[in-house]
Design an enzyme around this catalytic site. Structure first.
Site, PDB file in Angstrom:
ATOM      1  N   TYR A 152       0.853  -1.198   0.000  1.00 14.52           N
ATOM      2  CA  TYR A 152       0.000   0.000   0.000  1.00 14.52           C
ATOM      3  C   TYR A 152       0.889   1.249   0.000  1.00 14.52           C
ATOM      4  O   TYR A 152       0.656   2.176  -0.785  1.00 14.52           O
ATOM      5  CB  TYR A 152      -0.956   0.019   1.210  1.00 14.52           C
ATOM      6  N   LYS A 156       1.207   4.303  -2.824  1.00 15.74           N
ATOM      7  CA  LYS A 156       1.021   5.734  -2.558  1.00 15.74           C
ATOM      8  C   LYS A 156       2.320   6.513  -2.805  1.00 15.74           C
ATOM      9  O   LYS A 156       2.267   7.695  -3.150  1.00 15.74           O
ATOM     10  CB  LYS A 156       0.477   5.939  -1.139  1.00 15.74           C
TER      11      LYS A 156
HETATM   12  P1  NDP Z   1     -13.385   4.560   0.981  1.00 12.17           P
HETATM   13  O1  NDP Z   1     -13.199   3.081   1.048  1.00 12.17           O
HETATM   14  O2  NDP Z   1     -14.446   5.172   1.822  1.00 12.17           O
HETATM   15  O3  NDP Z   1     -13.599   5.011  -0.536  1.00 12.17           O
HETATM   16  C1  NDP Z   1     -12.870   4.439  -1.593  1.00 12.17           C
HETATM   17  C2  NDP Z   1     -13.515   4.824  -2.911  1.00 12.17           C
HETATM   18  O4  NDP Z   1     -12.723   4.288  -3.984  1.00 12.17           O
HETATM   19  C3  NDP Z   1     -14.908   4.270  -3.054  1.00 12.17           C
HETATM   20  O5  NDP Z   1     -15.759   5.262  -3.568  1.00 12.17           O
HETATM   21  C4  NDP Z   1     -14.744   3.134  -4.046  1.00 12.17           C
HETATM   22  O6  NDP Z   1     -15.903   3.018  -4.856  1.00 12.17           O
HETATM   23  C5  NDP Z   1     -13.567   3.618  -4.895  1.00 12.17           C
HETATM   24  N1  NDP Z   1     -12.865   2.485  -5.503  1.00 12.17           N
HETATM   25  C6  NDP Z   1     -12.164   1.526  -4.860  1.00 12.17           C
HETATM   26  N2  NDP Z   1     -11.749   0.606  -5.749  1.00 12.17           N
HETATM   27  C7  NDP Z   1     -12.200   0.987  -6.968  1.00 12.17           C
HETATM   28  C8  NDP Z   1     -12.121   0.443  -8.282  1.00 12.17           C
HETATM   29  N3  NDP Z   1     -11.476  -0.718  -8.521  1.00 12.17           N
HETATM   30  N4  NDP Z   1     -12.698   1.099  -9.308  1.00 12.17           N
HETATM   31  C9  NDP Z   1     -13.355   2.252  -9.074  1.00 12.17           C
HETATM   32  N5  NDP Z   1     -13.477   2.827  -7.867  1.00 12.17           N
HETATM   33  C10 NDP Z   1     -12.911   2.194  -6.826  1.00 12.17           C
HETATM   34  O7  NDP Z   1     -11.950   5.176   1.354  1.00 12.17           O
HETATM   35  P2  NDP Z   1     -11.409   6.687   1.414  1.00 12.17           P
HETATM   36  O8  NDP Z   1     -12.450   7.671   1.100  1.00 12.17           O
HETATM   37  O9  NDP Z   1     -10.675   6.801   2.688  1.00 12.17           O
HETATM   38  O10 NDP Z   1     -10.321   6.608   0.259  1.00 12.17           O
HETATM   39  C11 NDP Z   1     -10.225   7.550  -0.797  1.00 12.17           C
HETATM   40  C12 NDP Z   1      -8.761   7.783  -1.109  1.00 12.17           C
HETATM   41  O11 NDP Z   1      -8.120   8.366   0.025  1.00 12.17           O
HETATM   42  C13 NDP Z   1      -7.964   6.525  -1.447  1.00 12.17           C
HETATM   43  O12 NDP Z   1      -7.114   6.788  -2.525  1.00 12.17           O
HETATM   44  C14 NDP Z   1      -7.160   6.265  -0.173  1.00 12.17           C
HETATM   45  O13 NDP Z   1      -5.975   5.561  -0.434  1.00 12.17           O
HETATM   46  C15 NDP Z   1      -6.896   7.688   0.262  1.00 12.17           C
HETATM   47  N6  NDP Z   1      -6.541   7.855   1.667  1.00 12.17           N
HETATM   48  C16 NDP Z   1      -7.366   7.453   2.680  1.00 12.17           C
HETATM   49  C17 NDP Z   1      -6.987   7.640   3.994  1.00 12.17           C
HETATM   50  C18 NDP Z   1      -7.822   7.175   5.136  1.00 12.17           C
HETATM   51  O14 NDP Z   1      -7.292   7.098   6.270  1.00 12.17           O
HETATM   52  N7  NDP Z   1      -9.092   6.864   4.952  1.00 12.17           N
HETATM   53  C19 NDP Z   1      -5.731   8.297   4.323  1.00 12.17           C
HETATM   54  C20 NDP Z   1      -4.938   8.668   3.195  1.00 12.17           C
HETATM   55  C21 NDP Z   1      -5.340   8.468   1.927  1.00 12.17           C
HETATM   56  P3  NDP Z   1     -16.595   1.635  -5.306  1.00 12.17           P
HETATM   57  O15 NDP Z   1     -16.295   0.623  -4.233  1.00 12.17           O
HETATM   58  O16 NDP Z   1     -18.043   1.987  -5.430  1.00 12.17           O
HETATM   59  O17 NDP Z   1     -15.963   1.325  -6.617  1.00 12.17           O
HETATM   60  C1  8X3 Z   2      -4.352   5.638   4.606  1.00 14.53           C
HETATM   61  C2  8X3 Z   2      -3.738   5.967   5.928  1.00 14.53           C
HETATM   62  O1  8X3 Z   2      -2.128   5.166   7.719  1.00 14.53           O
HETATM   63  O2  8X3 Z   2      -3.803   3.599   6.977  1.00 14.53           O
HETATM   64  O3  8X3 Z   2      -3.582   6.048   3.545  1.00 14.53           O
HETATM   65  O4  8X3 Z   2      -1.945   4.137   5.572  1.00 14.53           O
HETATM   66  S1  8X3 Z   2      -2.870   4.644   6.561  1.00 14.53           S
END
Ligand code: NDP
Ligand code: 8X3
Length: 253
Positions: A152, A156
């Protein structure tokens, strides 16, 4: 901002959904993307009261479907001013000797290749129009590595490199490129990482105050609403209770 159009990947949940909501409140036309069609339909219906909305349901791993979907947009939505590359997840939290290769494929294919497929389908029209704004959602995991975060974190770190590379290739075309890199945000992220184990997922956000998706969405809206000469190129956003991936102040209050 009223006449701008934004395409948001991963709009069915978490940060992407909150961004769609704040964009709609500010009159930005929306193309909502994700795999879960029912959620896209529901959200589109809600936001249509505030702005013009359509949705595209595709898996970012499917290269042909990505370009086919984006090419199918009608005149109202064809010119994309803002691309929010947000779709992505962690899959698993295993040491590298025990990691599932399926999980590794998913993270590389979605977080890295999927982001590239969507970008490749949209960037040429931005270049042609000599304007556009791309926001890549990276992570603290793209700035440092933590135990069991291996692939992961690699995905990133790739987003971090792609963000820099895109900016170098596109600034002369008048296109802004920047990354927002959050620390811990309470979304469905951990539920996906732990394959539906909600109890384990909840423990990630307990004992301190994590970020909310709306916190990141507000920053994304701030970023896209800066004047033309201002580009927020790379931003790390942490909960106050978090100093690094391993330093989280839990139950100290
Ligand atoms: P969620 O799981 O709530 O949302 C993830 C979103 O990505 C969903 O809308 C999902 O939609 C979509 N997604 C996942 N896989 C696919 C795919 N194969 N095709 C199309 N869409 C996809 O997580 P977050 O909102 O937290 O994540 C959003 C971003 O933020 C990510 O890139 C994550 O790495 C990043 N992030 C999150 C952090 C956290 O702590 N939550 C911290 C740092 C970064 P669906 O399943 O409907 O396809
Ligand atoms: C998502 C935050 O700390 O789980 O990017 O990697 S962490």
């Amino acid at each position: 901002m009223g006449s701008k159009t934004a395409l948001i990947t991963g709009a069915t949940s978490g940060i992407g959904k909150a961004t769609a909501q704040i964009f709609a409140e500010n009159g930005i036309n929306l193309i909502l993307c994700g795999r879960r069609k029912e959620r896209l339909e529901k959200l589109s219906g809600e936001l249509a009261k505030k702005t013009k909305v359509c949705f595209l349901s595709f898996d970012v791993r499917d290269r042909e479907k990505v370009s086919e979907s984006i090419n199918s947009l009608d005149e109202t939505f064809r010119d994309i001013d803002i691309l929010i590359n947000n779709a992505g997840n962690a899959h698993g939290l295993d040491p590298v000797d025990k990691g599932s290769i399926e999980d590794w494929d998913a993270m590389i294919d979605i977080n890295v290749k999927g982001l590239l497929y969507v970008s490749r389908a949209i960037i040429p029209q931005m270049v042609k129009r000599k304007s556009g704004h791309i926001i890549n959602i990276g992570s603290l995991a793209g700035k440092e590595v933590y135990p069991r975060g291996n692939v992961y974190c690699a995905s990133k770190h790739a987003v971090d490199a792609i963000n820099q590379g895109m900016r170098m290739d596109l600034y002369e075309h008048g296109i802004k490129v920047g990354a927002i890199n959050p620390g811990l945000v309470e979304t469905e992220f951990s539920e996906v990482r732990f394959k539906g184990d909600s109890e384990r997922a909840q423990t990630v956000y307990q004992g301190y105050e994590p970020l909310k998706p709306e916190d990141i969405a507000e920053i994304i809206y701030f970023t896209v609403s800066r004047p033309r000469h201002v580009n927020i190129a790379d931003l790390l956003v942490l909960p106050t209770d978090q100093a690094s991936s391993s330093l989280i102040s839990k139950n100290f209050k």
